[in-house]
Design a protein around this motif. Structure first.
Motif, PDB file in Angstrom:
ATOM      1  N   VAL A 231       0.854  -1.194   0.000  1.00  0.00           N
ATOM      2  CA  VAL A 231       0.000   0.000   0.000  1.00  0.00           C
ATOM      3  C   VAL A 231       0.891   1.245   0.000  1.00  0.00           C
ATOM      4  CG1 VAL A 231      -1.933   1.174   1.114  1.00  0.00           C
ATOM      5  CG2 VAL A 231      -1.688  -1.309   1.366  1.00  0.00           C
ATOM      6  N   ASP A 232       0.721   2.072  -1.029  1.00  0.00           N
ATOM      7  CA  ASP A 232       1.533   3.289  -1.163  1.00  0.00           C
ATOM      8  C   ASP A 232       0.733   4.490  -0.695  1.00  0.00           C
ATOM      9  OD1 ASP A 232       3.298   1.569  -2.352  1.00  0.00           O
ATOM     10  OD2 ASP A 232       2.996   2.323  -4.387  1.00  0.00           O
ATOM     11  N   VAL A 233       1.319   5.220   0.253  1.00  0.00           N
ATOM     12  CA  VAL A 233       0.599   6.337   0.871  1.00  0.00           C
ATOM     13  C   VAL A 233       1.469   7.584   0.884  1.00  0.00           C
ATOM     14  CG1 VAL A 233      -0.522   7.132   2.998  1.00  0.00           C
ATOM     15  CG2 VAL A 233      -0.667   4.714   2.361  1.00  0.00           C
ATOM     16  N   GLY A 234       0.910   8.694   0.392  1.00  0.00           N
ATOM     17  CA  GLY A 234       1.606   9.978   0.438  1.00  0.00           C
ATOM     18  C   GLY A 234       0.959  10.858   1.498  1.00  0.00           C
ATOM     19  N   GLU A 235       1.750  11.779   2.059  1.00  0.00           N
ATOM     20  CA  GLU A 235       1.221  12.615   3.132  1.00  0.00           C
ATOM     21  C   GLU A 235       1.423  14.090   2.802  1.00  0.00           C
ATOM     22  OE1 GLU A 235       2.350  11.079   6.989  1.00  0.00           O
ATOM     23  OE2 GLU A 235       1.930  13.026   7.910  1.00  0.00           O
ATOM     24  N   VAL A 236       0.363  14.855   2.980  1.00  0.00           N
ATOM     25  CA  VAL A 236       0.430  16.309   2.782  1.00  0.00           C
ATOM     26  C   VAL A 236      -0.286  16.969   3.957  1.00  0.00           C
ATOM     27  CG1 VAL A 236      -0.175  18.247   1.275  1.00  0.00           C
ATOM     28  CG2 VAL A 236       0.313  16.014   0.262  1.00  0.00           C
ATOM     29  N   ASP A 237       0.436  17.826   4.670  1.00  0.00           N
ATOM     30  CA  ASP A 237      -0.140  18.529   5.828  1.00  0.00           C
ATOM     31  C   ASP A 237      -0.881  17.587   6.773  1.00  0.00           C
ATOM     32  OD1 ASP A 237       0.834  20.891   4.754  1.00  0.00           O
ATOM     33  OD2 ASP A 237      -1.029  21.291   3.652  1.00  0.00           O
ATOM     34  N   GLY A 238      -0.275  16.470   7.045  1.00  0.00           N
ATOM     35  CA  GLY A 238      -0.868  15.527   7.998  1.00  0.00           C
ATOM     36  C   GLY A 238      -2.019  14.696   7.434  1.00  0.00           C
ATOM     37  N   GLU A 239      -2.388  14.944   6.174  1.00  0.00           N
ATOM     38  CA  GLU A 239      -3.456  14.135   5.550  1.00  0.00           C
ATOM     39  C   GLU A 239      -2.820  13.043   4.703  1.00  0.00           C
ATOM     40  OE1 GLU A 239      -6.630  14.390   6.003  1.00  0.00           O
ATOM     41  OE2 GLU A 239      -6.849  16.385   6.887  1.00  0.00           O
ATOM     42  N   ARG A 240      -3.375  11.849   4.790  1.00  0.00           N
ATOM     43  CA  ARG A 240      -2.800  10.737   4.037  1.00  0.00           C
ATOM     44  C   ARG A 240      -3.661  10.368   2.840  1.00  0.00           C
ATOM     45  NH1 ARG A 240      -0.701   8.142   9.596  1.00  0.00           N
ATOM     46  NH2 ARG A 240       1.513   8.482   9.194  1.00  0.00           N
ATOM     47  N   TYR A 241      -2.984  10.161   1.725  1.00  0.00           N
ATOM     48  CA  TYR A 241      -3.653   9.816   0.475  1.00  0.00           C
ATOM     49  C   TYR A 241      -3.072   8.510  -0.070  1.00  0.00           C
ATOM     50  CZ  TYR A 241      -5.028  14.718   0.559  1.00  0.00           C
ATOM     51  OH  TYR A 241      -5.541  15.939   0.918  1.00  0.00           O
TER      52      TYR A 241
END
Ligand SMILES: Nc1ncnc2c1ncn2[C@@H]1O[C@H](COP(=O)(O)OP(=O)(O)O)[C@@H](O)[C@H]1O
Ligand SMILES: [Mg+2]
Length: 276
Positions: A231-241
């Motif tokens: 599972v690949d997850v990116g994080e921006v400003d504490g939000e995970r996508y």
């Protein structure tokens, strides 16, 4: 002796490790190239190298190159009552990024804002400054590009056109086996590269998985129905996508970074499943 089949076309290092781990557990292991085995509808045994063989359990390591052929074979095994790890439908769903996003979003998992397009013209109506283009079916970062929304050519088989998330050239890859995160890495893109694929030169560092990330990854697997997944997850400003849920994950980078052998966990799961 318990007989396990591994559905795969290519001989990857990871597949060899899994094969070895299964043999160490006393199983007889056969590789089932979906293009080479002969199947009769309704018959449990399949013809392999000139003889009909039955299997007690089947593991999918179906690659994109033989997606439909692999899907058919897995469906067959399921239909004749053989336990299959990574169910056919889940494999098909997750090799398709668009279908994956649809399924995840429906269950409340955050994914990048995504459009599906086959032609450029409709993209004039898309309000994205900078977009990421990725083939609906693809991997290893191949064909994943960035540009203004109507300036990048689309893949003939369909492209996901997404908002570009400023993840700073880093994301996490968690390997899930049987409802457990067995290892995780942070992938740091090669200098000058924004894509974090190991195949594109990213480096892998061990990554400590917090509770929230663990729950997210397990939820993704549950939603799409995968037993084994990356599972690949990116994080921006504490939000995970979530970028993708890979149904046939390679794990060499993770293995080296975390000093674990995920093949052992996968083999344990296979053994568990064939015992029912
Ligand atoms: N919307 C996005 N915003 C920012 N980076 C992205 C986005 N989508 C993908 N990437 C980067 O590109 C990499 C490859 O994209 P991914 O969707 O995982 O395709 P592939 O199957 O080819 O690995 C991701 O790991 C991530 O680093
Ligand atoms: Mg990826």
């Amino acid at each position: 002796m318990v007989r396990a089949g591994i559905v795969c076309h290519k001989i990857y290092y990871e597949n060899e490790l899994i094969e070895r781990a299964l043999k160490e557990r006393g199983l007889e292991v056969k590789r089932l190239d979906p293009r080479k085995v002969l199947v009769e509808v309704g018959r449990k045994e399949v013809l392999l190298d000139g003889s009909w063989m039955g299997f007690d359990v089947v593991l999918s390591r179906v690659e994109r190159g033989v997606l439909l052929e692999g899907y058919r074979l897995l469906k067959h095994f399921e239909a004749v009552g053989i336990p299959v790890i990574n169910k056919a439908d889940a494999v098909l769903l997750c090799q398709d990024k668009f279908l994956t996003y649809v399924a995840l979003r429906r269950e409340g998992v955050k994914v990048p804002r995504t459009f599906l397009a086959y032609e450029k013209e409709p993209l004039n109506f898309v309000d994205l400054e900078e977009a990421v283009f990725k083939p609906v079916v693809g991997g290893k970062g191949m064909g994943v590009r960035k540009g203004r929304v109507n300036e990048v050519d689309l893949d003939a088989m369909g492209s996901c056109v997404q908002e570009f998330l400023p993840i700073g050239g880093r994301d996490s890859r968690c390997l899930v086996v049987g409802g457990e995160v067995v290892g995780a890495i942070e992938r740091i893109a090669r200098p000058g590269e924004w894509r974090t694929n190991i195949a594109l030169g990213a480096v892998a560092c061990p990554y400590r998985v917090d509770r929230e990330l663990e729950e997210l990854c397990l939820k993704c697997c549950e939603v799409v129905g995968l037993d084994v997944a990356g599972v690949d997850v990116g994080e921006v400003d504490g939000e995970r996508y979530v970028f993708e849920v890979n149904p046939t994950p390679l794990f060499k980078g993770l293995m080296q970074a975390c000093r674990i052998n995920p093949a052992e966990k996968i083999a344990d799961l296979v053994v568990k499943r064939c015992r029912g």
